[in-house]
Design a protein around this motif. Structure first.
Motif, mmCIF file in Angstrom:
data_model
loop_
_atom_site.group_PDB
_atom_site.id
_atom_site.type_symbol
_atom_site.label_atom_id
_atom_site.label_comp_id
_atom_site.label_asym_id
_atom_site.label_seq_id
_atom_site.Cartn_x
_atom_site.Cartn_y
_atom_site.Cartn_z
ATOM 1 N N HIS A 1 0.832 -1.206 0.000
ATOM 2 C CA HIS A 1 0.000 0.000 0.000
ATOM 3 C C HIS A 1 0.866 1.255 0.000
ATOM 4 C CE1 HIS A 1 -4.051 -1.642 0.369
ATOM 5 N NE2 HIS A 1 -3.559 -2.566 1.161
ATOM 6 N N PHE A 2 1.991 1.200 0.717
ATOM 7 C CA PHE A 2 2.868 2.370 0.791
ATOM 8 C C PHE A 2 3.446 2.700 -0.585
ATOM 9 C CE2 PHE A 2 6.990 4.375 1.290
ATOM 10 C CZ PHE A 2 6.752 5.351 2.253
ATOM 11 N N PHE A 3 4.024 1.720 -1.249
ATOM 12 C CA PHE A 3 4.703 1.976 -2.516
ATOM 13 C C PHE A 3 3.729 2.317 -3.646
ATOM 14 C CE2 PHE A 3 8.143 -0.590 -0.500
ATOM 15 C CZ PHE A 3 9.135 0.385 -0.554
ATOM 16 N N THR A 4 2.486 1.868 -3.553
ATOM 17 C CA THR A 4 1.510 2.170 -4.613
ATOM 18 C C THR A 4 0.620 3.363 -4.278
ATOM 19 O OG1 THR A 4 -0.082 0.578 -3.693
ATOM 20 C CG2 THR A 4 1.439 -0.230 -5.372
ATOM 21 N N GLY A 5 0.775 3.930 -3.074
ATOM 22 C CA GLY A 5 0.037 5.139 -2.728
ATOM 23 C C GLY A 5 -1.431 4.943 -2.450
ATOM 24 N N SER A 6 -1.842 3.748 -2.050
ATOM 25 C CA SER A 6 -3.267 3.535 -1.799
ATOM 26 C C SER A 6 -3.715 4.122 -0.468
ATOM 27 C CB SER A 6 -3.586 2.032 -1.813
ATOM 28 O OG SER A 6 -2.988 1.384 -0.711
ATOM 29 N N PHE A 7 -2.772 4.699 0.303
ATOM 30 C CA PHE A 7 -3.118 5.309 1.586
ATOM 31 C C PHE A 7 -3.660 6.720 1.429
ATOM 32 C CE2 PHE A 7 1.481 5.832 0.812
ATOM 33 C CZ PHE A 7 1.507 7.215 0.626
ATOM 34 N N TYR B 1 2.896 8.840 7.750
ATOM 35 C CA TYR B 1 3.417 9.255 6.445
ATOM 36 C C TYR B 1 2.332 9.778 5.491
ATOM 37 C CZ TYR B 1 5.815 9.422 2.015
ATOM 38 O OH TYR B 1 6.323 9.868 0.828
ATOM 39 N N PRO B 2 1.137 9.171 5.411
ATOM 40 C CA PRO B 2 0.119 9.713 4.487
ATOM 41 C C PRO B 2 -0.177 11.188 4.733
ATOM 42 C CG PRO B 2 -0.545 7.558 5.277
ATOM 43 C CD PRO B 2 0.659 7.942 6.071
ATOM 44 N N PHE B 3 -0.195 11.598 5.984
ATOM 45 C CA PHE B 3 -0.495 12.987 6.307
ATOM 46 C C PHE B 3 0.707 13.885 5.990
ATOM 47 C CE2 PHE B 3 -2.740 10.060 9.095
ATOM 48 C CZ PHE B 3 -4.063 10.414 8.856
ATOM 49 N N LEU B 4 1.920 13.352 6.184
ATOM 50 C CA LEU B 4 3.114 14.124 5.828
ATOM 51 C C LEU B 4 3.189 14.338 4.319
ATOM 52 C CD1 LEU B 4 5.779 12.430 8.128
ATOM 53 C CD2 LEU B 4 4.614 14.605 8.505
ATOM 54 N N GLU B 5 2.903 13.289 3.554
ATOM 55 C CA GLU B 5 2.969 13.424 2.094
ATOM 56 C C GLU B 5 1.921 14.402 1.592
ATOM 57 O OE1 GLU B 5 3.777 10.026 -0.616
ATOM 58 O OE2 GLU B 5 1.786 10.484 -1.424
ATOM 59 N N ALA B 6 0.712 14.311 2.134
ATOM 60 C CA ALA B 6 -0.345 15.230 1.693
ATOM 61 C C ALA B 6 0.017 16.672 2.018
ATOM 62 C CB ALA B 6 -1.670 14.849 2.353
ATOM 63 N N ARG B 7 0.675 16.881 3.152
ATOM 64 C CA ARG B 7 1.037 18.241 3.540
ATOM 65 C C ARG B 7 2.144 18.805 2.656
ATOM 66 N NH1 ARG B 7 0.543 21.655 7.825
ATOM 67 N NH2 ARG B 7 2.303 23.021 8.285
ATOM 68 N N PHE B 8 3.165 18.020 2.384
ATOM 69 C CA PHE B 8 4.317 18.530 1.630
ATOM 70 C C PHE B 8 4.046 18.600 0.129
ATOM 71 C CE2 PHE B 8 6.557 17.306 5.535
ATOM 72 C CZ PHE B 8 7.306 18.446 5.754
ATOM 73 N N THR B 9 3.177 17.736 -0.390
ATOM 74 C CA THR B 9 2.877 17.772 -1.823
ATOM 75 C C THR B 9 1.648 18.615 -2.144
ATOM 76 O OG1 THR B 9 1.510 15.754 -1.712
ATOM 77 C CG2 THR B 9 3.874 15.479 -2.125
ATOM 78 N N GLY B 10 0.836 18.922 -1.115
ATOM 79 C CA GLY B 10 -0.390 19.677 -1.354
ATOM 80 C C GLY B 10 -1.463 18.880 -2.065
#
Length: 494
Positions: free
Chosen positions: A124-130, A344-353
């Motif tokens: 799920h992490f590598f495919t971004g399903s989170f 990590y899902p919340f960190l990615e959403a924050r940094f990538t917008g």
């Protein structure tokens, strides 16, 4: 014509529970057809096997540390004083019909369960399903993994053998290192001075009642959210953010799932029948003045022990209190490594917008930073796992244990950084390769001479399905649903 008894019963339930409407809606639910979705089923079915075998074992296990003199079928330990917990474990192994097989199925299933959860989460992490709207479900899965680690520790400690007792000594030392309240925590958990009189009974309650109940509830909610959000799927012809392409739950998926459960159960039984695991009779009962040679925890906690083994024995004294940093720092870093994956899902959403909903999966190469972070995390785990067995590595390779320890200390900082950089470059290289395929087509291996004498290799356009797979991904800044094929397609391929 009067309705039959079965039809009347079905009408009775439908009138009160709406079973017909629910069945018509959910029994035809579509499941994507891809091998990676079996990882989640491995976790679920392993948990079911754990519950079934665990119920059987509770009928014969005595969670007590009262001392008894063993007089059983295992002659080498006859006349030896031991706890009731250890004696009952020996009885299960040698005197209960099928007891040893069930014990070993239970232990192997626990290892497969944790391995399945970790692999499932990495998929799920590598495919971004989170990503949105599945962040909460990711947290539920992360909680299951976190609880599974401690559930394994508690179950591993119940037999009260010399190996598990050595692990409990590790837990006791970790608790004592907690500033100010460490002594109170250790006394509360163990019921007195180590090893105490209550630890097995308390771990037993946690292992068979509290944590399995919480995990079962999390699994139910996890599956309900999967049904509610629908499955993610890899990009392909006919697959969009608004549909799911695959086989229906009834009868196709149900038949496959049922067969896969019995296949997994059979494999676990075969492993338990031919491969001995945790032979407690070889270790003997736990004694506080002894340590088992080559003591190692199960693999999923090896990295936690590695943190402690490679940490220098630093101590500082502040305001009359001694802080054992050689143990305190590792027990702080251990949960932080897991918490990073959880948030990590919340960190990615924050940094990538990225706040859009996503139902199509990423190819890992198309998210080089995320893929590099995941690979670096795995490399750090493997390095620490090697550190947890530094004595075994040193013995097997005929090296100095100090050499191995210093090599692991350096690798903790160097290896993840190197893996991050290399993985990111590999992903970028694969992207360039895909772009070349889209622009120029597939190389045929046929060499053609042009009229002016130049030799070129003949390329042929990709088929529509392959072209779709290579181009159906969202780039940073693009809205969901944007079709990038027009930007990448060469002449005649639009």
């Amino acid at each position: 014509m009067s309705a039959g008894r079965g039809e009347r019963l079905a009408d009775w339930f439908d009138g009160r529970l709406g079973t017909h409407t629910l069945g018509r809606k959910y029994l035809r639910k579509v499941f994507p057809d891809h091998w990676s979705f079996l990882l989640g089923e491995i976790c679920l079915y392993s948990f079911v096997v754990l519950v079934l075998t665990g119920v059987y074992l509770t009928l014969f296990f005595h969670p007590s540390m009262n001392e008894v003199t063993y007089q059983g079928s295992y002659v080498p330990l006859n006349g030896v004083r031991m706890s009731e917990a250890y004696a009952s474990t020996l009885d299960i192994s040698f005197d209960v019909r099928g007891g040893l097989l069930i014990r070993q199925i239970h232990h192997w299933a626990a290892l497969v369960f944790v391995a399945g959860m970790l692999t499932h989460m990495m998929r799920h992490f590598f495919t971004g399903s989170f990503r949105k709207p599945r962040e909460v479900n990711w947290l539920f899965g992360w909680l299951l993994l976190f609880l599974g680690l401690f559930e394994g520790l508690f179950g591993y400690s119940l037999p009260d053998d010399l190996l598990s007792g050595t692990g409990l000594r590790f837990v006791h030392g970790a608790l004592l290192s907690v500033p100010i309240v460490g002594t109170y925590l250790a006394m509360f958990l163990f019921g007195g001075e180590f090893p105490g009189d209550d630890i097995v009974a308390r771990f037993y309650a946690l292992h068979v009642l509290l944590i399995p109940g919480v995990m079962a509830a999390l699994i139910v909610v996890h599956l309900l959210l999967v049904v509610y959000h629908k499955h993610t799927q890899f990009a392909g012809p006919g697959r969009t953010e608004r549909n799911v392409v695959g086989a229906p739950f009834l009868p196709v998926y149900l038949a496959k799932a049922g067969g896969f459960f019995f296949l997994l159960f059979g494999v676990l039984a075969l492993m338990a029948a031919v491969a001995t695991i945790n032979p407690v009779w070889s270790y003997g009962p736990y004694r506080a003045d002894q340590v088992s040679t080559g003591a190692q925890p199960d693999w999923y906690l090896g990295f936690a022990e590695g943190l402690v083994r490679i940490m220098p024995g630093w101590e500082v004294t502040l305001w009359g209190h001694t802080l054992v940093l050689g143990v305190l720092i590792p027990i702080v870093v251990f949960p932080l490594l897991l918490v990073f994956i959880g948030v990590y899902p919340f960190l990615e959403a924050r940094f990538t917008g990225d706040r859009d909903e996503h139902h199509l999966l990423d190819r890992p190469r198309n998210r080089p930073v995320r893929t590099a972070i995941g690979a670096a995390w795995i490399s750090l785990y493997l390095v620490l796992l090697a550190g947890g067995g530094n004595d075994i590595v040193a013995t097997r390779l005929h090296l100095s244990i100090n050499t191995v320890t210093w090599a692991v200390r350096i690798a903790v900082f160097v290896v993840p950084a190197a893996v991050f950089a290399v993985t990111r470059r590999i992903c970028l290289g694969l992207q360039r390769h895909d772009e070349e395929l889209v622009r120029h087509g597939r190389a045929t291996g046929v060499i053609k001479r042009l009229p002016h004498g130049e030799y070129v290799e003949v390329h042929e356009p990709l088929d529509p399905a392959r072209l779709h797979t290579l181009t159906a991904h969202q780039r940073p800044g693009e809205p969901v649903g944007h079709d990038p094929r027009r930007a990448l397609a060469g002449p005649g391929q639009e």
